[in-house]
Write a protein that holds these residues in place. Structure first.
Motif, PDB file in Angstrom:
ATOM      1  N   ILE A  80       0.843  -1.206   0.000  1.00 13.52           N
ATOM      2  CA  ILE A  80       0.000   0.000   0.000  1.00 13.52           C
ATOM      3  C   ILE A  80       0.875   1.252   0.000  1.00 13.52           C
ATOM      4  N   ILE A  81       1.897   1.256   0.831  1.00 14.73           N
ATOM      5  CA  ILE A  81       2.797   2.414   0.910  1.00 14.73           C
ATOM      6  C   ILE A  81       3.533   2.607  -0.409  1.00 14.73           C
ATOM      7  N   ALA A  82       3.980   1.521  -1.026  1.00 13.35           N
ATOM      8  CA  ALA A  82       4.671   1.628  -2.316  1.00 13.35           C
ATOM      9  C   ALA A  82       3.750   2.235  -3.377  1.00 13.35           C
ATOM     10  N   ILE A  83       2.497   1.834  -3.373  1.00 14.70           N
ATOM     11  CA  ILE A  83       1.529   2.393  -4.327  1.00 14.70           C
ATOM     12  C   ILE A  83       1.352   3.887  -4.090  1.00 14.70           C
ATOM     13  N   ILE A  84       1.155   4.265  -2.832  1.00 15.51           N
ATOM     14  CA  ILE A  84       0.957   5.677  -2.487  1.00 15.51           C
ATOM     15  C   ILE A  84       2.184   6.507  -2.859  1.00 15.51           C
ATOM     16  N   LEU A  85       3.367   6.020  -2.505  1.00 18.22           N
ATOM     17  CA  LEU A  85       4.594   6.747  -2.837  1.00 18.22           C
ATOM     18  C   LEU A  85       4.817   6.792  -4.341  1.00 18.22           C
ATOM     19  N   GLY A  86       4.416   5.726  -5.033  1.00 15.72           N
ATOM     20  CA  GLY A  86       4.540   5.703  -6.485  1.00 15.72           C
ATOM     21  C   GLY A  86       3.756   6.833  -7.137  1.00 15.72           C
ATOM     22  N   PHE A  87       2.613   7.155  -6.555  1.00 14.48           N
ATOM     23  CA  PHE A  87       1.803   8.269  -7.061  1.00 14.48           C
ATOM     24  C   PHE A  87       2.290   9.616  -6.533  1.00 14.48           C
ATOM     25  N   ASP A  88       3.337   9.606  -5.713  1.00 11.56           N
ATOM     26  CA  ASP A  88       3.882  10.812  -5.094  1.00 11.56           C
ATOM     27  C   ASP A  88       2.799  11.525  -4.292  1.00 11.56           C
ATOM     28  N   MET A  89       2.093  10.749  -3.499  1.00 10.33           N
ATOM     29  CA  MET A  89       1.016  11.274  -2.668  1.00 10.33           C
ATOM     30  C   MET A  89       1.337  10.986  -1.208  1.00 10.33           C
ATOM     31  N   THR A  90       0.652  11.705  -0.338  1.00 11.05           N
ATOM     32  CA  THR A  90       0.689  11.362   1.080  1.00 11.05           C
ATOM     33  C   THR A  90      -0.416  10.346   1.333  1.00 11.05           C
ATOM     34  N   VAL A  91      -0.343   9.706   2.477  1.00 13.38           N
ATOM     35  CA  VAL A  91      -1.399   8.758   2.847  1.00 13.38           C
ATOM     36  C   VAL A  91      -2.739   9.483   2.901  1.00 13.38           C
ATOM     37  N   MET A  92      -2.736  10.678   3.461  1.00 13.33           N
ATOM     38  CA  MET A  92      -3.977  11.472   3.548  1.00 13.33           C
ATOM     39  C   MET A  92      -4.534  11.775   2.162  1.00 13.33           C
ATOM     40  N   GLU A  93      -3.684  12.127   1.234  1.00 15.27           N
ATOM     41  CA  GLU A  93      -4.155  12.422  -0.125  1.00 15.27           C
ATOM     42  C   GLU A  93      -4.757  11.185  -0.784  1.00 15.27           C
ATOM     43  N   PHE A  94      -4.105  10.052  -0.592  1.00 12.69           N
ATOM     44  CA  PHE A  94      -4.589   8.821  -1.223  1.00 12.69           C
ATOM     45  C   PHE A  94      -5.972   8.437  -0.700  1.00 12.69           C
ATOM     46  N   PHE A  95      -6.149   8.506   0.619  1.00 15.20           N
ATOM     47  CA  PHE A  95      -7.404   8.069   1.227  1.00 15.20           C
ATOM     48  C   PHE A  95      -8.469   9.164   1.287  1.00 15.20           C
ATOM     49  N   ASN A  96      -8.124  10.355   0.835  1.00 17.90           N
ATOM     50  CA  ASN A  96      -9.081  11.456   0.844  1.00 17.90           C
ATOM     51  C   ASN A  96      -9.923  11.435  -0.440  1.00 17.90           C
ATOM     52  N   CYS A  97     -10.821  10.478  -0.522  1.00 17.46           N
ATOM     53  CA  CYS A  97     -11.732  10.402  -1.657  1.00 17.46           C
ATOM     54  C   CYS A  97     -13.016   9.716  -1.222  1.00 17.46           C
ATOM     55  N   ASP A  98     -14.039   9.839  -2.044  1.00 16.47           N
ATOM     56  CA  ASP A  98     -15.361   9.321  -1.702  1.00 16.47           C
ATOM     57  C   ASP A  98     -15.378   7.818  -1.429  1.00 16.47           C
ATOM     58  N   LEU A  99     -14.462   7.083  -2.004  1.00 17.93           N
ATOM     59  CA  LEU A  99     -14.422   5.634  -1.794  1.00 17.93           C
ATOM     60  C   LEU A  99     -14.270   5.261  -0.324  1.00 17.93           C
ATOM     61  N   PHE A 100     -13.560   6.082   0.425  1.00 12.18           N
ATOM     62  CA  PHE A 100     -13.222   5.741   1.803  1.00 12.18           C
ATOM     63  C   PHE A 100     -14.130   6.400   2.830  1.00 12.18           C
ATOM     64  N   LEU A 101     -15.296   6.856   2.398  1.00 18.34           N
ATOM     65  CA  LEU A 101     -16.289   7.341   3.347  1.00 18.34           C
ATOM     66  C   LEU A 101     -16.816   6.140   4.123  1.00 18.34           C
ATOM     67  N   PRO A 102     -17.191   6.336   5.381  1.00 19.63           N
ATOM     68  CA  PRO A 102     -17.626   5.193   6.210  1.00 19.63           C
ATOM     69  C   PRO A 102     -18.713   4.331   5.561  1.00 19.63           C
ATOM     70  N   GLU A 103     -19.631   4.935   4.864  1.00 16.35           N
ATOM     71  CA  GLU A 103     -20.716   4.148   4.266  1.00 16.35           C
ATOM     72  C   GLU A 103     -20.222   3.239   3.135  1.00 16.35           C
ATOM     73  N   ASN A 104     -19.058   3.528   2.580  1.00 20.88           N
ATOM     74  CA  ASN A 104     -18.505   2.703   1.504  1.00 20.88           C
ATOM     75  C   ASN A 104     -17.593   1.594   2.016  1.00 20.88           C
ATOM     76  N   ILE A 105     -17.159   1.706   3.254  1.00 23.97           N
ATOM     77  CA  ILE A 105     -16.230   0.719   3.806  1.00 23.97           C
ATOM     78  C   ILE A 105     -16.982  -0.417   4.476  1.00 23.97           C
ATOM     79  N   GLY A 106     -18.252  -0.264   4.686  1.00 23.55           N
ATOM     80  CA  GLY A 106     -19.046  -1.287   5.364  1.00 23.55           C
ATOM     81  C   GLY A 106     -19.028  -2.616   4.653  1.00 23.55           C
ATOM     82  N   ASP A 107     -19.647  -3.576   5.297  1.00 24.05           N
ATOM     83  CA  ASP A 107     -19.733  -4.951   4.805  1.00 24.05           C
ATOM     84  C   ASP A 107     -20.712  -5.019   3.640  1.00 24.05           C
ATOM     85  N   ASN A 108     -20.190  -5.252   2.428  1.00 20.85           N
ATOM     86  CA  ASN A 108     -21.053  -5.308   1.234  1.00 20.85           C
ATOM     87  C   ASN A 108     -21.395  -6.733   0.884  1.00 20.85           C
TER      88      ASN A 108
END
Length: 108
Positions: A80-108
């Motif tokens: 995960i860290i290699a992917i994030i660093l590969g995009f030259d992003m911080t962890v916060m930048e990577f996870f700061n998107c609609d995909l990681f809202l609590p309602e999307n992380i639930g059990d599907n």
């Protein structure tokens, strides 16, 4: 009677442990799938290939390819860290998107 109560309690406790384990496993699988989806979105947005990301992140191309094809049951933090660093992003930048809202992380 007391022995029966203890047996029932132990059985219930075992079932609760199993339910918790399955729930955690399901949530982790869902979370991994969201990371894969986020990675694929970023690749598309940047018009990058998996090969470019692998080079930028210092990760083996075959590892990245396997993860993104969802053929890998788990994804470790180094990947995960290699992917994030590969995009030259911080962890916060990577996870700061609609995909990681609590309602999307639930059990599907």
């Amino acid at each position: 009677r007391r022995q029966r109560q203890m047996c029932i309690r132990d059985s219930l406790h075992s079932k609760m442990i199993l339910i918790n384990y399955l729930t955690e496993e399901s949530l982790m699988k869902n979370f991994k799938q969201l990371i894969v989806l986020r990675t694929k979105r970023l690749l598309k947005e940047r018009n990058w290939t998996q090969f470019k990301l692998a080079n930028e992140g210092g990760i083996c191309y075959s590892t990245l390819s396997t993860v993104l094809k969802d053929k890998c049951p788990t994804m470790n933090s180094d990947t995960i860290i290699a992917i994030i660093l590969g995009f030259d992003m911080t962890v916060m930048e990577f996870f700061n998107c609609d995909l990681f809202l609590p309602e999307n992380i639930g059990d599907n």
